[in-house]
Design an enzyme around this catalytic site. Structure first.
Site, PDB file in Angstrom:
ATOM      1  N   HIS A   1      73.832  22.624  46.353  1.00  0.00           N
ATOM      2  CA  HIS A   1      73.785  23.255  44.207  1.00  0.00           C
ATOM      3  C   HIS A   1      72.739  22.713  44.138  1.00  0.00           C
ATOM      4  O   HIS A   1      71.672  23.459  43.155  1.00  0.00           O
ATOM      5  CB  HIS A   1      75.158  23.433  44.043  1.00  0.00           C
ATOM      6  CG  HIS A   1      76.483  23.441  45.064  1.00  0.00           C
ATOM      7  ND1 HIS A   1      77.082  22.753  45.527  1.00  0.00           N
ATOM      8  CD2 HIS A   1      76.653  24.506  44.930  1.00  0.00           C
ATOM      9  CE1 HIS A   1      78.597  24.002  45.332  1.00  0.00           C
ATOM     10  NE2 HIS A   1      77.633  24.521  45.700  1.00  0.00           N
TER      11      HIS A   1
ATOM     12  N   ASP B   1      76.213  30.864  52.451  1.00  0.00           N
ATOM     13  CA  ASP B   1      77.158  32.018  52.831  1.00  0.00           C
ATOM     14  C   ASP B   1      76.228  33.168  52.796  1.00  0.00           C
ATOM     15  O   ASP B   1      75.634  33.744  51.660  1.00  0.00           O
ATOM     16  CB  ASP B   1      77.852  31.797  50.763  1.00  0.00           C
ATOM     17  CG  ASP B   1      78.697  30.542  51.020  1.00  0.00           C
ATOM     18  OD1 ASP B   1      79.771  31.585  51.259  1.00  0.00           O
ATOM     19  OD2 ASP B   1      78.359  30.017  49.966  1.00  0.00           O
TER      20      ASP B   1
ATOM     21  N   GLN C   1      88.432  35.957  43.796  1.00  0.00           N
ATOM     22  CA  GLN C   1      87.625  36.377  45.520  1.00  0.00           C
ATOM     23  C   GLN C   1      89.017  35.134  46.284  1.00  0.00           C
ATOM     24  O   GLN C   1      88.595  35.310  47.299  1.00  0.00           O
ATOM     25  CB  GLN C   1      86.371  35.369  45.331  1.00  0.00           C
ATOM     26  CG  GLN C   1      85.852  34.176  44.689  1.00  0.00           C
ATOM     27  CD  GLN C   1      84.636  33.703  44.535  1.00  0.00           C
ATOM     28  OE1 GLN C   1      84.096  33.871  44.035  1.00  0.00           O
ATOM     29  NE2 GLN C   1      83.854  33.218  45.675  1.00  0.00           N
TER      30      GLN C   1
ATOM     31  N   HIS D   1      77.119  20.420  45.211  1.00  0.00           N
ATOM     32  CA  HIS D   1      77.132  18.732  46.385  1.00  0.00           C
ATOM     33  C   HIS D   1      75.306  18.609  46.923  1.00  0.00           C
ATOM     34  O   HIS D   1      74.612  20.089  46.057  1.00  0.00           O
ATOM     35  CB  HIS D   1      77.236  18.870  47.588  1.00  0.00           C
ATOM     36  CG  HIS D   1      77.519  20.124  47.779  1.00  0.00           C
ATOM     37  ND1 HIS D   1      76.643  21.094  48.428  1.00  0.00           N
ATOM     38  CD2 HIS D   1      78.254  21.391  48.451  1.00  0.00           C
ATOM     39  CE1 HIS D   1      76.884  22.317  48.760  1.00  0.00           C
ATOM     40  NE2 HIS D   1      77.952  22.420  48.697  1.00  0.00           N
TER      41      HIS D   1
ATOM     42  N   LEU E   1      76.305  21.653  54.199  1.00  0.00           N
ATOM     43  CA  LEU E   1      76.947  20.881  52.669  1.00  0.00           C
ATOM     44  C   LEU E   1      78.078  21.864  52.292  1.00  0.00           C
ATOM     45  O   LEU E   1      77.374  22.852  52.867  1.00  0.00           O
ATOM     46  CB  LEU E   1      76.499  20.106  51.835  1.00  0.00           C
ATOM     47  CG  LEU E   1      74.974  18.998  52.223  1.00  0.00           C
ATOM     48  CD1 LEU E   1      74.520  18.447  51.246  1.00  0.00           C
ATOM     49  CD2 LEU E   1      76.190  17.960  53.043  1.00  0.00           C
TER      50      LEU E   1
HETATM   51  O1  PAF Z   1      79.309  30.902  46.267  1.00  0.00           O
HETATM   52  C1  PAF Z   1      80.479  30.945  45.119  1.00  0.00           C
HETATM   53  O2  PAF Z   1      80.274  29.626  44.783  1.00  0.00           O
HETATM   54  C2  PAF Z   1      81.220  31.658  44.941  1.00  0.00           C
HETATM   55  O3  PAF Z   1      81.472  33.286  45.646  1.00  0.00           O
HETATM   56  C3  PAF Z   1      79.675  32.603  43.485  1.00  0.00           C
HETATM   57  C4  PAF Z   1      78.663  33.249  44.095  1.00  0.00           C
HETATM   58  C5  PAF Z   1      79.376  31.207  42.502  1.00  0.00           C
HETATM   59  C6  PAF Z   1      80.900  33.514  42.586  1.00  0.00           C
HETATM   60  O4  PAF Z   1      82.229  33.061  42.244  1.00  0.00           O
END
Ligand code: PAF
Length: 277
Positions: free
Chosen positions: A33, A150, A60, A30, A184
C-alpha cells in the site's frame, strides 16, 4: 497529515487547484500500500495532494467471509501513511459511507466481473465498484492508484472509469513481495510462520503454469488441472489456477501478453496472486 471522518470535512480540505491523487484501501496497511502512495506522489508531484482512504467495505464481503475479523488498525495505518508523505486520510465509519441501505449499486459487466474472483465471490465486484465509485465522487481525484495484486479488480475499475467517462487516470502499482517471494497482502497476517512458508507454493505454481506455456504446452485445461492438483496435494483448497491473456482475461493465444492468476485457501486464509508474462 489530516485525518477526516466525514465527507464535508474532506471536501473542504481538498478545495483548491492542486492535483489530487487517491489510494483507496481497507487499511491494515503493508509496504505494498505504501508503495502505491509513493507512486501517487510521483504522479502529482510535490504540490499535489495525496488522499488515502481506509474503509472496510461491507458490500464486498459475502456473509461467510472475514468482514468482522478483518483487522481495523487505523492508528498504525495513519502513522505509516504519514511516514510516506500522504496528506489526507479519509476514514469514514459505516454510517457515513452508507447512511441508508445502498440501493443504488454499480453492476460491472458479467463477462469481466462474474469470472475468477467474481465467480467464487458472487457480488464482490458490485461491492467494489459501488464503493470505489462513491469514493471517487467524494474525493474527486485526478489520479487513482490500484495494486496489480488485485489484478481483476484493477481491470474492472479501469473499465468502469472508461465506460463512465470519469476524468480519473488509473495507475497500476506493481505487486510487492517479501524476500521469500510471498505477495504482500493484508490477509497474510492471518498466516502462521509455517503457513507463510507454505504459501510460497501459490506463486511457484503460477510460475510453473507460465513456464509450461512458454515451453510450448497448449492444453490449457490440462495445465490448469495439474496446477490445481499441485496445490491440493499440498493441502490447499484451490478455487482457480488459470492462464489468461492480459488484455481481457480471456483465453490466451500465441503472442499475446499472459497473466497467470490463482486463488486458494491455505487453512482458513484465502490468498490470491498473479504473475504477468
Ligand atoms: O483493494 C481493496 O483494498 C478494496 O477492494 C478497495 C479498492 C479499497 C475497495 O474497498
Amino acid at each position: 497529515m489530516q485525518i477526516h471522518h466525514n465527507i464535508a470535512g474532506l471536501r473542504a480540505a481538498l478545495q483548491g487547484d492542486a492535483p489530487v491523487a487517491f489510494v483507496p484501501t481497507m487499511g491494515n496497511l503493508h509496504d505494498g500500500h505504501l508503495a502505491l502512495v509513493t507512486q501517487a506522489r510521483e504522479a502529482v508531484g510535490p504540490t499535489g495532494r495525496i488522499v488515502a482512504s481506509v474503509f472496510v467495505n461491507r458490500l464486498q464481503f459475502a456473509p461467510h467471509e472475514d468482514f468482522d475479523r478483518y483487522p481495523r488498525t487505523l492508528q498504525r495505518d495513519a502513522e505509516l501513511l504519514a511516514g510516506v508523505g500522504c496528506d489526507l486520510v479519509f476514514a469514514p465509519d459505516e454510517a457515513t459511507m452508507y447512511p441508508e441501505p445502498q440501493g443504488y449499486k454499480v453492476h460491472p459487466p458479467v463477462e469481466l466481473a462474474d469470472i475468477l474472483e467474481g465467480h467464487f465471490r458472487p457480488g464482490f465486484f458490485i461491492g467494489v465498484c459501488t464503493v470505489v465509485a462513491k469514493l471517487f465522487n467524494i474525493v474527486q481525484p485526478d489520479v487513482a492508484v490500484f495494486g496489480k495484486k488485485d489484478y481483476q479488480q484493477l481491470m474492472v475499475i479501469r473499465r468502469m472509469v472508461d465506460q463512465m467517462a470519469l476524468p480519473i487516470r488509473i495507475l497500476a502499482g506493481e505487486t510487492r513481495r517479501s524476500d521469500t517471494g510471498l505477495a504482500l497482502s493484508s490477509r497474510n497476517g492471518y498466516l502462521s510462520d509455517a503457513e507463510k512458508q507454505r504459501a510460497l507454493l501459490l506463486s511457484q505454481t503460477l510460475r510453473g503454469l507460465i513456464q509450461a506455456w512458454q515451453g510450448g504446452a497448449r492444453d490449457i485445461e490440462r495445465l490448469e488441472a495439474a496446477a490445481m492438483l499441485t496445490l491440493r496435494d499440498a493441502g490447499w483448497l484451490p478455487d482457480y489456477m488459470t492462464l489468461r491473456r492480459q488484455h481481457d482475461l480471456g483465453t490466451p493465444r500465441d503472442g499475446e501478453p499472459l497473466v497467470a492468476l490463482g486463488a486458494a485457501k491455505l487453512g482458513q486464509t484465502r490468498l490470491i496472486d498473479n504473475l504477468e508474462a
